[in-house]
Design a protein around this motif. Structure first.
Motif, PDB file in Angstrom:
ATOM      1  N   ARG A  99     -33.664  31.270 -61.133  1.00  0.00           N
ATOM      2  CA  ARG A  99     -32.243  31.161 -60.784  1.00  0.00           C
ATOM      3  C   ARG A  99     -31.964  29.692 -60.488  1.00  0.00           C
ATOM      4  O   ARG A  99     -32.681  29.065 -59.714  1.00  0.00           O
ATOM      5  CB  ARG A  99     -31.954  32.033 -59.569  1.00  0.00           C
ATOM      6  N   CYS A 100     -30.930  29.125 -61.093  1.00  0.00           N
ATOM      7  CA  CYS A 100     -30.571  27.718 -60.890  1.00  0.00           C
ATOM      8  C   CYS A 100     -30.225  27.475 -59.422  1.00  0.00           C
ATOM      9  O   CYS A 100     -29.419  28.193 -58.834  1.00  0.00           O
ATOM     10  CB  CYS A 100     -29.392  27.339 -61.789  1.00  0.00           C
ATOM     11  N   GLU A 101     -30.828  26.455 -58.846  1.00  0.00           N
ATOM     12  CA  GLU A 101     -30.564  26.119 -57.449  1.00  0.00           C
ATOM     13  C   GLU A 101     -29.175  25.536 -57.239  1.00  0.00           C
ATOM     14  O   GLU A 101     -28.688  25.503 -56.123  1.00  0.00           O
ATOM     15  CB  GLU A 101     -31.601  25.112 -56.941  1.00  0.00           C
ATOM     16  N   CYS A 103     -26.092  26.089 -59.536  1.00  0.00           N
ATOM     17  CA  CYS A 103     -24.970  26.973 -59.874  1.00  0.00           C
ATOM     18  C   CYS A 103     -25.271  28.456 -59.669  1.00  0.00           C
ATOM     19  O   CYS A 103     -24.355  29.276 -59.680  1.00  0.00           O
ATOM     20  CB  CYS A 103     -24.517  26.733 -61.320  1.00  0.00           C
ATOM     21  N   VAL A 107     -31.870  30.565 -65.160  1.00  0.00           N
ATOM     22  CA  VAL A 107     -32.429  29.470 -65.945  1.00  0.00           C
ATOM     23  C   VAL A 107     -32.978  30.115 -67.218  1.00  0.00           C
ATOM     24  O   VAL A 107     -33.733  31.077 -67.138  1.00  0.00           O
ATOM     25  CB  VAL A 107     -33.562  28.739 -65.184  1.00  0.00           C
ATOM     26  N   ARG A 111     -36.312  27.370 -71.268  1.00  0.00           N
ATOM     27  CA  ARG A 111     -36.476  26.197 -70.392  1.00  0.00           C
ATOM     28  C   ARG A 111     -37.679  26.390 -69.478  1.00  0.00           C
ATOM     29  O   ARG A 111     -38.470  25.467 -69.269  1.00  0.00           O
ATOM     30  CB  ARG A 111     -35.207  25.956 -69.570  1.00  0.00           C
ATOM     31  N   THR A 120     -33.448  24.128 -62.086  1.00  0.00           N
ATOM     32  CA  THR A 120     -32.051  24.182 -62.498  1.00  0.00           C
ATOM     33  C   THR A 120     -31.926  24.581 -63.964  1.00  0.00           C
ATOM     34  O   THR A 120     -32.861  24.423 -64.749  1.00  0.00           O
ATOM     35  CB  THR A 120     -31.371  22.801 -62.332  1.00  0.00           C
ATOM     36  N   CYS A 121     -30.733  25.059 -64.307  1.00  0.00           N
ATOM     37  CA  CYS A 121     -30.434  25.356 -65.704  1.00  0.00           C
ATOM     38  C   CYS A 121     -30.222  24.035 -66.439  1.00  0.00           C
ATOM     39  O   CYS A 121     -30.124  22.971 -65.823  1.00  0.00           O
ATOM     40  CB  CYS A 121     -29.203  26.254 -65.807  1.00  0.00           C
ATOM     41  N   CYS A 124     -26.853  22.076 -65.441  1.00  0.00           N
ATOM     42  CA  CYS A 124     -26.912  21.378 -64.144  1.00  0.00           C
ATOM     43  C   CYS A 124     -27.887  20.205 -64.193  1.00  0.00           C
ATOM     44  O   CYS A 124     -27.632  19.159 -63.584  1.00  0.00           O
ATOM     45  CB  CYS A 124     -27.295  22.353 -63.036  1.00  0.00           C
ATOM     46  N   ALA A 125     -28.982  20.340 -64.931  1.00  0.00           N
ATOM     47  CA  ALA A 125     -29.930  19.232 -65.074  1.00  0.00           C
ATOM     48  C   ALA A 125     -29.269  18.074 -65.814  1.00  0.00           C
ATOM     49  O   ALA A 125     -29.432  16.903 -65.429  1.00  0.00           O
ATOM     50  CB  ALA A 125     -31.180  19.698 -65.809  1.00  0.00           C
TER      51      ALA A 125
END
Length: 133
Positions: A99-101, A103, A107, A111, A120-121, A124-125
């Motif tokens: 899970r993206c930290e 948003c 993920v 990735r 992060t996804c 967001c990265a």
């Protein structure tokens, strides 16, 4: 990966064990790489100490200084990656892995396959990298 009743990513137990093993293997490989880099760094420092010249006036001094700095940078990167792996293990244990930290979206598995410690996804990265520029 599925979502549980809270909408959080759920890593099924068999998949969770595979992820854990992958993170442990990455950690072990990185630790081995750090040990080899540490030996290289010590060898560079030792070789330089035996010659007792300064980097500015020795024709090979600049390459020695570059090698030393290069190995030191690789060691620093490896230490950072170990810390990222430790955080990924914590996220796995708490059920937040995948899970993206930033948003909160999942993920992508692709990735995580390439970067198992990714917090992060991709979106967001990318935004984070743009802000650093």
């Amino acid at each position: 990966m599925t979502e549980n009743s809270r909408g959080d990513p759920d890593v099924p137990p068999p998949e969770q064990e595979a992820v854990r093993q992958r993170l442990v293997a990455e950690h072990a490989g990185t630790s081995e790489r750090m040990a080899a880099l540490s030996r290289d760094f010590e060898a560079i420092v030792e070789a330089n100490a035996l010659v007792a010249v300064d980097d500015e006036h020795d024709p090979e001094g600049s390459s020695t200084a570059f090698e030393r700095a290069h190995v030191a940078a690789l060691l620093a990167q490896a230490r950072e990656y170990l810390a990222e792996l430790d955080l990924a293990m914590d996220r796995l244990a708490s059920g937040d892995y995948g899970r993206c930290e930033v948003c909160g979206e999942p993920v992508p598995a692709a990735r995580l396959e390439v970067r198992p410690a990714a917090p992060t996804c991709v979106g967001c990265a990318d935004r984070s990298a743009e802000r650093r520029r």
